[in-house]
Design a protein around this motif. Sequence first.
Motif, PDB file in Angstrom:
ATOM      1  N   UNK A 635       0.856  -1.139  -0.007  1.00 55.55           N
ATOM      2  CA  UNK A 635      -0.024   0.105  -0.065  1.00 55.55           C
ATOM      3  C   UNK A 635       0.990   1.130   0.067  1.00 55.55           C
ATOM      4  N   UNK A 636       1.848   1.366   0.701  1.00 54.75           N
ATOM      5  CA  UNK A 636       2.689   2.463   0.755  1.00 54.75           C
ATOM      6  C   UNK A 636       3.548   2.672  -0.676  1.00 54.75           C
ATOM      7  N   UNK A 637       3.552   1.767  -1.623  1.00 49.50           N
ATOM      8  CA  UNK A 637       3.822   1.887  -2.984  1.00 49.50           C
ATOM      9  C   UNK A 637       2.840   2.311  -3.864  1.00 49.50           C
ATOM     10  N   UNK A 638       1.596   2.464  -3.586  1.00 50.27           N
ATOM     11  CA  UNK A 638       0.327   2.563  -4.588  1.00 50.27           C
ATOM     12  C   UNK A 638       0.546   4.291  -4.883  1.00 50.27           C
ATOM     13  N   UNK A 639       0.365   4.728  -6.166  1.00 54.66           N
ATOM     14  CA  UNK A 639       0.229   6.009  -6.528  1.00 54.66           C
ATOM     15  C   UNK A 639      -0.900   6.753  -5.452  1.00 54.66           C
ATOM     16  N   UNK A 640      -0.771   8.070  -5.504  1.00 57.69           N
ATOM     17  CA  UNK A 640      -1.649   9.026  -4.834  1.00 57.69           C
ATOM     18  C   UNK A 640      -3.157   8.672  -4.942  1.00 57.69           C
ATOM     19  N   UNK A 641      -3.570   8.486  -6.409  1.00 55.96           N
ATOM     20  CA  UNK A 641      -4.838   8.290  -6.855  1.00 55.96           C
ATOM     21  C   UNK A 641      -5.386   6.927  -5.967  1.00 55.96           C
ATOM     22  N   UNK A 642      -4.561   5.991  -5.960  1.00 53.32           N
ATOM     23  CA  UNK A 642      -5.018   4.768  -5.542  1.00 53.32           C
ATOM     24  C   UNK A 642      -5.231   4.999  -4.120  1.00 53.32           C
ATOM     25  N   UNK A 643      -4.383   5.494  -3.263  1.00 52.44           N
ATOM     26  CA  UNK A 643      -4.283   5.754  -1.915  1.00 52.44           C
ATOM     27  C   UNK A 643      -5.567   6.417  -1.432  1.00 52.44           C
ATOM     28  N   UNK A 645      -8.346   6.414  -3.045  1.00 49.10           N
ATOM     29  CA  UNK A 645      -9.605   5.756  -3.139  1.00 49.10           C
ATOM     30  C   UNK A 645      -9.758   4.919  -1.940  1.00 49.10           C
ATOM     31  N   UNK A 646      -8.855   4.344  -1.504  1.00 53.46           N
ATOM     32  CA  UNK A 646      -8.667   3.337  -0.356  1.00 53.46           C
ATOM     33  C   UNK A 646      -8.941   4.089   0.917  1.00 53.46           C
ATOM     34  N   UNK A 647      -8.540   5.486   0.810  1.00 54.08           N
ATOM     35  CA  UNK A 647      -8.805   6.353   1.910  1.00 54.08           C
ATOM     36  C   UNK A 647     -10.548   6.621   1.825  1.00 54.08           C
ATOM     37  N   UNK A 679     -18.130   7.835  -6.937  1.00 55.75           N
ATOM     38  CA  UNK A 679     -16.848   7.828  -6.587  1.00 55.75           C
ATOM     39  C   UNK A 679     -16.039   6.844  -7.407  1.00 55.75           C
ATOM     40  N   UNK A 680     -16.796   5.608  -7.653  1.00 57.41           N
ATOM     41  CA  UNK A 680     -16.307   4.502  -8.750  1.00 57.41           C
ATOM     42  C   UNK A 680     -16.555   4.808  -9.998  1.00 57.41           C
ATOM     43  N   UNK A 707      -5.053  -4.151  -7.057  1.00 58.72           N
ATOM     44  CA  UNK A 707      -4.909  -4.125  -5.705  1.00 58.72           C
ATOM     45  C   UNK A 707      -6.207  -3.216  -5.118  1.00 58.72           C
ATOM     46  N   UNK A 708      -6.278  -2.106  -5.508  1.00 59.51           N
ATOM     47  CA  UNK A 708      -7.549  -1.187  -5.017  1.00 59.51           C
ATOM     48  C   UNK A 708      -8.962  -1.875  -5.541  1.00 59.51           C
ATOM     49  N   UNK A 709      -8.878  -2.482  -6.860  1.00 53.66           N
ATOM     50  CA  UNK A 709     -10.147  -3.180  -6.913  1.00 53.66           C
ATOM     51  C   UNK A 709     -10.370  -4.327  -5.874  1.00 53.66           C
ATOM     52  N   UNK A 710      -9.481  -5.271  -5.757  1.00 54.09           N
ATOM     53  CA  UNK A 710      -9.731  -6.166  -4.838  1.00 54.09           C
ATOM     54  C   UNK A 710     -10.177  -5.848  -3.504  1.00 54.09           C
ATOM     55  N   UNK A 711      -9.622  -4.655  -2.878  1.00 53.95           N
ATOM     56  CA  UNK A 711      -9.951  -4.418  -1.650  1.00 53.95           C
ATOM     57  C   UNK A 711     -11.333  -3.903  -1.537  1.00 53.95           C
ATOM     58  N   UNK A 712     -11.687  -3.035  -2.478  1.00 61.05           N
ATOM     59  CA  UNK A 712     -13.005  -2.463  -2.974  1.00 61.05           C
ATOM     60  C   UNK A 712     -13.869  -3.661  -2.895  1.00 61.05           C
TER      61      UNK A 712
END
Length: 761
Positions: A635-643, A645-647, A679-680, A707-712
């Motif tokens: 997660x700390x390597x994800x781009x800002x946009x992905x982070x 969305x997880x936020x 949002x999605x 990664x983001x899609x799987x967590x979503x």
Amino acid sequence: LNKVLKDFINRYQLLRGRRAVLVPGWDCHGLPIELKVLQSRKKKDPRLGPHELRKVAADFARETVDAQREQFKRLGVWADWETPYLTLQKEYEAAQIGVFGDMLLNGHIYRGKKPVHWSPSSRTALAEAELEYPEGHVSRSVYGAFLVETSECAEKSSTVLDILRDAGMSKNQLRLAIWTTTPWTLPANLAVGVNVRLDYALVRDDGANADDESVALVVARDLVESLASKLKRELKVLGVVRGEELIGLRYAHPLRAGVTCPVVAGGDYITTESGTGLVHTAPGHGQEDYVVGQREGLGMVSPVDDGGRFTAEAADGRLEGLSVLSDGNEACIAMAREAGALLLEEPYSHKYPYDWRTKKPTIFRCTEQWFASVDGFRERALDAIANDVAWVPPSGERRIFNMVEGRADWCISRQRVWGVPIPVFYDPDSRESVMDNAIIRAVERLFRERGSDAWFELEADEILPEQYRGRGLVKGTDTMDVWFDSGCSWAAVVAARDALAFPADLYLEGSDQHRGWFQSSLLTAVASRGHAPYRRVLTHGFVLDERGIKMSKSIGNVVDPMEIILGGSNQKTHPPYGADVLRYWVASVDYSGDVLIGPSILRQTADAYRKLRNTLRYLIGNTSDFDLARDGIPLDQLPALDRYMLGSLAAISAEAEKAYDEFHFVRVAQLLQRFATVDLSNFYLDIAKDRLYISAPTASRRRSCQTVLALLLRDMMVLLAPILPHMAEDAFQALPATRAAATSAPSSVFEHGWLDAGAPH
């Protein structure tokens, strides 16, 4: 609405790792089923003995339970369907007798003769919770003028005599003006009540007598103008006296020759809001009248039989056999007119109690019944309402508090066969009741072994403990109020089943149950155990059609849940939406008030449902070659946009969890719908297409998005599961094989558990 709301709560609690049990139950006794049985026998031999009637009623109840149970299952409601509780079960009936016995030993059960709500159409006493007050009832109200006895007038009120003398009128011209909406109770009149704190005027009426003789009417001073308006003639005020100066006067009974009755002090119920301020008092036909009658030693007259017809006692036999609600009422008005005691008759629209089963008017009638003395435990019940129970919405607390605070004693006996018998025996000579702990426990053991049918199958001596046999005692024939039945579910189910614990965590029903199940359960539990049977009570409104009109078969606006799920005969106009669309409608409305449903609302709900379903399909389809453990990007390597969305997902999840905890399901639906759409779909998934479709399958920028899609997908399945279990389970079962086939993986979304509070996002 009710069953689905309960399922939302239980499924959420199960996902949170808690043990959540819904034991479905059915009230099986009472008049509705007994009437159904009797109606079904009209074309056959309608004469059913108690044994046969109870057998047919039990069979009918079980058939109804089986049919309703299958419908509830089709809604996707998780419950202990194989072992529900039925109030006709032996164990339930025995527990009910136990609660009754505890209340008796605590001094809260007594037998008394007092006026109760009586249904002539059902031929039984009714509790307040068995009444309804439909719009449009019109009574035949009358204004009467009762002749004051001159000798009593001379002795009791010098002020009244002075006013008459100054006006040039004699004592035999004095009349008491009364008003009643129940002329049929005039034969039972025993007094006229006044409010000692009100001022009463003596008014000259020149048109009351057919012989053109003027009379002096006594009427509350503040109601003189109103009465004059109704009579359409002038009423001249001659003088004013306090109500207390009228006490002790006697008047000639309007329908009973040679009988005189007193003027007595009434109470605060006598006001100047309507009528005349003088109240015709019949202790055998009204609660307030009964209280006054007891205080003043008036006795009691109630010349009405079980079918609502006058007995020979009414008006010296002149009314015998007439129905008090029809020709008997008319006859009383005619007799008052003939006696010169009628000033005016007019229609009066007001709320009037009807039997909620037969939909016909009830009456107040004095009979011997069994009562629960609420005064004995009222304060403890009020304390439990205020301090031991959380009410959702909070307004429910005030509503039930006011009801319990002001309620009269609870009439718990019914004159029907299909019910749990009151375990009392009577001495055949004195008619005194015989009931103690030994008898109660003997009946409790008998019912646990054989059910309440044994009461009707065995002789008294076969039921009684040995020390009471041979005395010729006879069994009582009354059964218990069905609200007493249902009000004992805390003892028969909650406290009796291993999977449950007393008190229950939550009672959830419609808002009408503040005077029904919520209240009967509270009263029985407090009276026998001293504690409320629930920790929290949640209420919902009622389902109306799209125009806000109450559903009715006669109107043709009833919406059948099974037709919503399976579709109607014309599937183009009434397509099969499935259970989840109906459940999503429940989640999308504010159930704290009345809610609307209809074709256009369902179409909108189905569109919203498909948006969520398509979102999950998109997430599943674009993670088909992805395994989070193997392919996920830290997660700390994800781009800002992905982070970002997880936020956003974390914020939505926290807010949805809070809404679930507070039973605010409409908020959950709004959050997830907006998140999926705005949002999605409109934002993140739109701009993620390049990474998903153009990048190499294992490219970092694609894996980052996956990664983001799987967590979503993981969290949205869980967030939706309580509300849309079929959709969530479909999505879970459609997960890529590498995850679904793992030996440690759960086999269902409901084994997955709730959101991981410690997840980095």
